[in-house]
Write an enzyme that holds these catalytic residues in place. Sequence first.
Site, PDB file in Angstrom:
ATOM      1  N   CYS A 186     -55.843  61.462 -56.042  1.00 10.49           N
ATOM      2  CA  CYS A 186     -56.999  63.020 -55.681  1.00 10.49           C
ATOM      3  C   CYS A 186     -56.442  63.839 -55.969  1.00 10.49           C
ATOM      4  O   CYS A 186     -57.206  64.506 -57.151  1.00 10.49           O
ATOM      5  CB  CYS A 186     -57.177  62.599 -53.875  1.00 10.49           C
ATOM      6  SG  CYS A 186     -57.891  63.718 -53.367  1.00 10.49           S
ATOM      7  N   GLU A 233     -61.200  55.916 -55.341  1.00 10.94           N
ATOM      8  CA  GLU A 233     -61.476  56.523 -55.991  1.00 10.94           C
ATOM      9  C   GLU A 233     -62.339  56.254 -56.600  1.00 10.94           C
ATOM     10  O   GLU A 233     -63.381  57.258 -57.024  1.00 10.94           O
ATOM     11  CB  GLU A 233     -60.611  57.716 -56.843  1.00 10.94           C
ATOM     12  CG  GLU A 233     -59.025  58.383 -56.226  1.00 10.94           C
ATOM     13  CD  GLU A 233     -59.913  59.338 -55.298  1.00 10.94           C
ATOM     14  OE1 GLU A 233     -61.115  60.117 -55.113  1.00 10.94           O
ATOM     15  OE2 GLU A 233     -59.097  60.790 -54.923  1.00 10.94           O
TER      16      GLU A 233
END
Length: 219
Positions: free
Chosen positions: A135, A208
Site C-alpha cells: 500500500c 491489492e
Amino acid sequence: MPSFNDLSSACAEEWRDYLEHDFVRQLGEGRLPEESFRHYLQQDYLFLIHFARAWALAAYKSRTLAELRQATASLDTILNTELDLHIGYCSEWGISEDDLSELPESRATLAYTRYVLDCGQRGDLLDLHVALAPCLIGYGEIAEWLLDQDTTEIENNPYADWIAMYSSDDFKEAVEAEREWLDARLSEVSERRLGELVDVFRDATRLEIDFWQMGLDRA
C-alpha cells in the site's frame, strides 16, 4: 543483504500486475469510469480506518521507543490528517461524510484489511510492515510509473489530483522512510525468514490487485 527490492523481485509478476493494473492505467489516461473511482474512494475510506488500527497494533508490537514513536506518529497522521483530507476529497466527488459512515465493506476490503491485521497479530512488527508495504510503497511507485507513461494525461484528467497526491514530495519522503526501515530490518533476517516474508508480501500484493479490480467492477 536482503532488502525491499528482494521482496518485489521475488514477486515480480504480482508486483507488475498491481502497479500496472487496468484500474491504474485508466486512471492515468483519465478514462476510468467515475462510478468506479467513487466506489474505490469509498472503500479506501474504510481501508484507512483499518490502516489506523494496523498502526495501533504496530505500537503494541513495538520493542523500542523509536518504533513506538514511529507507530504512534503514523496513527496520529491517519486519524487527524489523512482521514480528514480523504473526507474532503470524497465530498468533491459528491460523497458526503454521512454516506461514508454508512458504507458496507466490500469483500476485497474485508480480505485485505483483515489479512494485514492477522499478519500483525500472529507475527511480529516486521510481518506487519511487510503486509502494509504494497500500500504505502506501492502507491508511490504507481504514481512514478504513471508519470513516466506517455499515455498519462494530466491537464484534462479528473484524477490528476490523485496522481499529484501520491507523487508529492511529502509522500515520497514517507515512502523512502518506509523503504529505509524495511531495508534495515530485512538485512538481518535469515534466508528462511526472508522466504516467509516474501509469502506475506506476495499475498498482500495479490489482495491489492483485488482492491483495484473491486474498483473497476464496483463490487
